[in-house]
Design a protein around this motif. Structure first.
Motif, PDB file in Angstrom:
ATOM      1  N   MET B 296       6.198  -3.246   2.252  1.00 20.81           N
ATOM      2  CA  MET B 296       6.063  -2.025   1.251  1.00 20.81           C
ATOM      3  C   MET B 296       4.773  -2.194   0.455  1.00 20.81           C
ATOM      4  O   MET B 296       4.159  -3.353   0.133  1.00 20.81           O
ATOM      5  CB  MET B 296       7.229  -2.045   0.344  1.00 20.81           C
ATOM      6  CG  MET B 296       7.055  -0.599  -0.560  1.00 20.81           C
ATOM      7  SD  MET B 296       8.458  -0.381  -1.501  1.00 20.81           S
ATOM      8  CE  MET B 296       7.770  -1.423  -2.937  1.00 20.81           C
ATOM      9  N   PHE B 297       3.964  -1.531   0.198  1.00 13.70           N
ATOM     10  CA  PHE B 297       2.690  -1.221  -0.489  1.00 13.70           C
ATOM     11  C   PHE B 297       2.571  -0.053  -1.724  1.00 13.70           C
ATOM     12  O   PHE B 297       2.957   1.019  -1.307  1.00 13.70           O
ATOM     13  CB  PHE B 297       1.615  -0.851   0.452  1.00 13.70           C
ATOM     14  CG  PHE B 297       1.645  -1.629   1.930  1.00 13.70           C
ATOM     15  CD1 PHE B 297       1.052  -2.739   1.979  1.00 13.70           C
ATOM     16  CD2 PHE B 297       2.405  -1.265   2.828  1.00 13.70           C
ATOM     17  CE1 PHE B 297       1.154  -3.464   2.991  1.00 13.70           C
ATOM     18  CE2 PHE B 297       2.540  -2.038   4.137  1.00 13.70           C
ATOM     19  CZ  PHE B 297       1.686  -3.225   4.152  1.00 13.70           C
ATOM     20  N   TYR B 298       2.381  -0.814  -2.718  1.00  9.79           N
ATOM     21  CA  TYR B 298       2.678   0.040  -4.074  1.00  9.79           C
ATOM     22  C   TYR B 298       1.540   0.041  -4.917  1.00  9.79           C
ATOM     23  O   TYR B 298       0.813  -0.889  -5.004  1.00  9.79           O
ATOM     24  CB  TYR B 298       3.806  -1.000  -4.865  1.00  9.79           C
ATOM     25  CG  TYR B 298       4.051  -0.583  -6.338  1.00  9.79           C
ATOM     26  CD1 TYR B 298       5.115   0.078  -6.633  1.00  9.79           C
ATOM     27  CD2 TYR B 298       3.052  -1.179  -7.128  1.00  9.79           C
ATOM     28  CE1 TYR B 298       5.277   0.497  -8.009  1.00  9.79           C
ATOM     29  CE2 TYR B 298       3.478  -1.185  -8.706  1.00  9.79           C
ATOM     30  CZ  TYR B 298       4.627  -0.408  -8.719  1.00  9.79           C
ATOM     31  OH  TYR B 298       4.839  -0.010 -10.304  1.00  9.79           O
ATOM     32  N   GLY B 299       1.344   1.294  -5.512  1.00 11.48           N
ATOM     33  CA  GLY B 299       0.090   1.575  -6.507  1.00 11.48           C
ATOM     34  C   GLY B 299       0.009   2.797  -6.900  1.00 11.48           C
ATOM     35  O   GLY B 299       0.718   3.578  -6.653  1.00 11.48           O
ATOM     36  N   LYS B 300      -1.050   3.048  -7.802  1.00 11.16           N
ATOM     37  CA  LYS B 300      -1.090   4.758  -8.206  1.00 11.16           C
ATOM     38  C   LYS B 300      -1.619   5.412  -6.997  1.00 11.16           C
ATOM     39  O   LYS B 300      -2.679   4.850  -6.449  1.00 11.16           O
ATOM     40  CB  LYS B 300      -2.422   4.468  -9.456  1.00 11.16           C
ATOM     41  CG  LYS B 300      -1.633   3.685 -10.596  1.00 11.16           C
ATOM     42  CD  LYS B 300      -2.525   4.156 -11.809  1.00 11.16           C
ATOM     43  CE  LYS B 300      -1.985   3.655 -12.851  1.00 11.16           C
ATOM     44  NZ  LYS B 300      -2.630   2.483 -13.611  1.00 11.16           N
ATOM     45  N   GLY B 301      -1.247   6.530  -6.882  1.00 12.24           N
ATOM     46  CA  GLY B 301      -1.561   7.485  -5.787  1.00 12.24           C
ATOM     47  C   GLY B 301      -2.764   8.266  -6.273  1.00 12.24           C
ATOM     48  O   GLY B 301      -3.184   9.163  -5.240  1.00 12.24           O
TER      49      GLY B 301
END
Lengths: 430, 430
Positions: B296-301
């Motif tokens: 999974m890759f998470y951050g501000k879109g």
């Protein structure tokens, strides 16, 4: 599409078999995506006789490294042997023969990276090592490419699956360290000699590599302050929960004006932090960049196929560079020389658990010492006395670690303080 | 280190300013890492007079696209104008003049990707578009490079920040859609006309791009089944919680033997799934590969700097390719032609909420219809009657959607069924 690139594989253990399997099973996708056919030509093994549970033509196997390093047809050498000797010599020889190298060997990269990069540069070869940190998580390529426009401020994460499994179990079951270690060993998650995992040495190698890449300044393994999870008790985990935290073994690296903080230790993480819910053997790395803000990358940190997935991605990158005739273009990225700060210079919050005599004035005398050392307290919990002793659980505001250590030296001398039961750093809060 | 690559910037809105700022502020890191100096030479704007809150030399600005496309010194064109017309013409012109293009334009890539890739290939230029999907999350490079050794089985995630903010608020506050929309608009998270976000159109463009890359087969925008969040009520969210789920708007793509599933809709996700705790405006993309397993890759879109971070990484990749004289080597990766399946062919679990008459035998008659259509039920909750009506909340086992739709057609005809209040697909369970 006609072109073939031949690979020499050093080692046919778990990861080696995984690499071979992926290259076989995903052959079509890999060829189309890499723009070239990839074929394993020779595999270095210790014994030709061993049963390996995988069907490989017999003439692929060799016990002689020269069959690989001296074969001009082999363009990429994949090192999944592990260890330093004789592996380092093999890899240097391959680079000196002009072959690009893909390795999963964190020990070797953390300890001999500089020498390896020099050899790669001198011979215009690629040296790729995505699989050396957090197996299935593509964190190295992300730092080197995807976040390359950022100044990276912090990298920290869960980069050892064994200890994460153990801490997850301890927090679910209220069990003690020893019981959970036995369970982890029974399941094959921990080795018979678990030292490297539980003492944080494995995580230290990985955070040294990550810090070097993130901050473009070489961090040596012996500069990483390292503390394992052997002193974490069910009590600490219960207090963490009460205070709104989970305990995780983290590798932490921060770029400060004065130098680099780099350390491995058990850490309190707020329950609503994205790392807090990463359970079992999963790994996750949290990165803060000055442009991108907070990001996190999650996946399996070890295992045959996740690690091999990272190796194969590196093989494909090396192959693309060979086809385009540009190997060795991106070499070592440590173009800075920043000092690594001592642990006393760390700035953090601290959880401190003390066993004290259950009598009036104890808290006041302790608070006085902290005040004298300019450590200000965020919260204090005094726990039910058992007999004549009580437990004091303190959490500090952000402060330099040396002040906390100095205060604890004095506190130890107080006759009412029976034991400094544990000190755990707190991370991930604003 | 002497070499300079000049950039033409199309647009100086939020992202354009972010790109300019990052190239200025992180100049040293960027130069060292890219191996070349990057300089913005000209910027296309609509008006030379506008106040922009950023200090830029006046002679950089131009209102004439030819000042950029006809300037042979400009090697990289960065498109952050948005929209299709005249942007598409500008970008094609730049590619035809042999310039590499970096774009953040998901509309253009989703609708005209094939034409753009063809132009890039014909002219041996790079066409990079990391910023077009999930801003700060480097998901495109991850799919194309880091996971390239895998057959990707599933990609799904939270790829619209506005709706994730709204659903997070609804689940925290028990509020209804309309109230939360107003709040999101007041905070600037939702636009005055929120259609593109709340109806799922924005997410549809992004999942079309992700599916095309992950499965190497072009998915057209009009092939994406799209359903927004406007029909989600506080009741649905409360039932989700009771059943152990959170509701998220997901873009979902799966590679099945028969074809590709690709869809956007509100989705039940188990609370212990890594996507379930991704809150506020954050994005996260979950990828399952046949080697790497779950990642999974998470951050501000979205946002000025996160999106610009992705644009700058692409600029640096394009620059490296120019320095090494290998631009345009990795072009379009859609080398397959797989059909996209109709929504009726989806295989999923379903949450179904019905308003029914509160009398004996109703559940039996409904269960009979589901049974006849081979839909088997995992759980049934019957809720307190208010007056003469009751609410039935059903969750099915995995089944083909057509069977559920057929059953619901029949159930609608039952006199005891007052309303099919909602049907929501369930994802992320084993």
């Amino acid at each position: 599409m006609e072109k073939v690139i031949k690979i020499g594989l050093l080692g046919l253990g778990t990861v080696g078999r995984g690499v071979y399997r992926i290259l076989e099973e995903n052959r079509e996708n890999i060829q189309r995506r890499a723009g070239v056919k990839l074929e394993v030509k020779r595999i270095l093994v210790r014994s030709l006789e061993k049963e390996r549970g995988i069907s490989i033509p017999n003439d692929y196997l060799t016990t002689n490294i020269n069959d690989i390093t001296n074969d001009p047809e082999i363009k990429i050498v994949v090192e999944v042997l592990g260890g330093i000797h004789p592996t380092l010599d093999y890899v240097l020889e391959a680079l000196n023969k002009g072959k690009s190298v893909v390795t999963a060997n964190k020990d070797m990269v953390a300890q001999h990276g500089q020498r390896l990069f020099k050899a790669a540069q001198n011979n215009q070869c690629d040296l790729l090592f995505e699989a050396s940190v957090a197996g299935g998580i593509p964190i190295i390529r992300t730092l080197k490419q995807s976040l390359a426009g950022n100044c990276i401020e912090e990298v920290f994460g869960i980069i050892n699956g064994t200890t994460n499994y153990m801490l997850t179990k301890m927090s679910q079951g209220g069990c003690e360290f020893g019981d959970v270690l036995q369970e982890a060993q029974a399941k094959g998650y921990a080795e018979a000699d678990p030292t490297s995992d539980v003492e944080g040495f494995d995580a230290a190698r990985k955070i040294a590599i990550l810090a070097s890449i993130a901050f473009n300044s070489r961090v040596q393994l012996n500069e990483v302050y390292t503390e394992g999870i052997t002193r974490i008790t069910a009590d600490d985990i219960a207090y963490a929960g009460e205070l709104g935290y989970n305990i995780k073994l983290l590798g932490i690296a921060k770029d400060r004006t004065e130098g680099i903080e780099v350390r491995v230790h058990p850490t309190f993480i707020p329950k609503d932090h994205p790392l807090a819910t990463v359970g079992d053997v999963f790994n996750a790395v949290f990165v803060r960049g000055n442009a991108v803000g907070d990001t996190m990358f999650y996946g399996k940190g070890a295992g045959e196929l996740p690690t091999a997935s990272a190796v194969v991605a590196d093989i494909m990158d090396a192959a693309r560079d060979i086809v385009r005739n540009v190997p060795g273009f991106i070499g070592c990225t440590c173009f800075r020389e920043k000092p690594v700060l001592g642990i006393g210079e760390t700035i953090s919050k601290y959880y401190i658990r003390l066993k004290v005599a259950d009598k009036p004035g104890v808290l006041a005398s302790i608070a006085l010492v902290f005040g004298n050392k300019e450590v200000s307290l965020k919260s204090v919990i005094q726990k039910e006395a058992t007999g004549k002793t009580a437990e004091l659980v303190l959490v500090t505001h952000r402060v330099q670690e040396q002040n906390v250590q100095d205060a604890l030296m004095d506190i130890k001398q107080l006759s009412s303080v029976l034991e400094i039961a544990n000190v755990i750093r707190v991370e991930g809060e604003k």
